[in-house]
Write a protein that holds these residues in place. Structure first.
Motif, PDB file in Angstrom:
ATOM      1  N   ILE A  40      -5.532  -0.686   0.081  1.00  0.00           N
ATOM      2  CA  ILE A  40      -6.595   0.366   0.470  1.00  0.00           C
ATOM      3  C   ILE A  40      -5.686   1.309   0.747  1.00  0.00           C
ATOM      4  O   ILE A  40      -4.633   2.054   0.846  1.00  0.00           O
ATOM      5  N   ALA A  41      -6.101   2.621   0.057  1.00  0.00           N
ATOM      6  CA  ALA A  41      -6.012   3.971  -0.878  1.00  0.00           C
ATOM      7  C   ALA A  41      -6.562   5.185  -0.424  1.00  0.00           C
ATOM      8  O   ALA A  41      -8.306   5.562  -0.228  1.00  0.00           O
ATOM      9  N   LEU A  42      -6.294   6.719   0.170  1.00  0.00           N
ATOM     10  CA  LEU A  42      -6.951   7.234   0.798  1.00  0.00           C
ATOM     11  C   LEU A  42      -5.996   8.336  -0.235  1.00  0.00           C
ATOM     12  O   LEU A  42      -5.251   8.734   0.003  1.00  0.00           O
ATOM     13  N   VAL A  43      -6.993   8.874  -0.967  1.00  0.00           N
ATOM     14  CA  VAL A  43      -6.208  10.050  -1.304  1.00  0.00           C
ATOM     15  C   VAL A  43      -7.268  12.067  -1.355  1.00  0.00           C
ATOM     16  O   VAL A  43      -8.081  11.656  -0.968  1.00  0.00           O
ATOM     17  N   ASP A  44      -6.153  12.933  -1.625  1.00  0.00           N
ATOM     18  CA  ASP A  44      -6.382  14.135  -1.278  1.00  0.00           C
ATOM     19  C   ASP A  44      -7.429  14.280  -2.627  1.00  0.00           C
ATOM     20  O   ASP A  44      -7.838  13.872  -3.710  1.00  0.00           O
TER      21      ASP A  44
END
Length: 151
Positions: free
Chosen positions: A39-43
């Motif tokens: 799971i990845a979250l980016v700006d």
């Protein structure tokens, strides 16, 4: 230089607390579904803000999750919608976009929107496309930014 003249504009982005909360909620949903995922979250610029790799998640899915989040953040379109979105374009555009490094055109990436403004993206990889998208939705639902069930 006139103090009223600005050569920059403010840009909102997902905070680390929200990114980590969304990643944790997504991981909890993945565990509930019995899926081992990344799971990845980016700006909004596609820079990593949070990441979870569940034990047993496919190694190649690490980069795929990050790239799904990057694609969703950069275009503001869920990655599952790219197939339909590309149908109306020329073969050159379709081929060109699909050959771009980091561009992902299958499910599991969602833009993170707050008040209609794009503040990042979330990407999930390791399950089926439907599982990946449901897990990503659960992460955003935990922040109150999207309904968990799209129906």
């Amino acid at each position: 230089m006139d103090a009223a003249v600005r050569h920059s504009v403010p840009q909102r982005c997902i905070g680390w607390q929200a990114a980590h909360a969304a990643a944790g909620a997504a991981a909890a949903e993945a565990a509930r579904l019995g899926a081992a995922v990344n799971i990845a979250l980016v700006d909004p610029a596609g820079l990593l803000a949070a990441f979870v790799r569940m034990p047993g998640a496919p190694l190649h899915s690490v980069e795929i999750a990050i790239d799904k989040a990057y694609t969703a953040a950069s275009f503001g379109l869920p990655t599952a919608q790219w197939h339909a979105a590309l149908e109306g374009h020329s073969p050159a555009v379709r081929d060109g976009l699909l050959r771009r490094a980091r561009f992902v055109a299958f499910g599991g990436g969602l833009p993170v929107l707050e008040g209609g403004e794009r503040i990042g993206g979330i990407g999930v990889s390791g399950g089926s496309e439907a599982q990946d998208e449901a897990i990503a939705r659960a992460g955003l639902a935990a922040l109150g930014l999207i309904d968990k069930d799209p129906t």
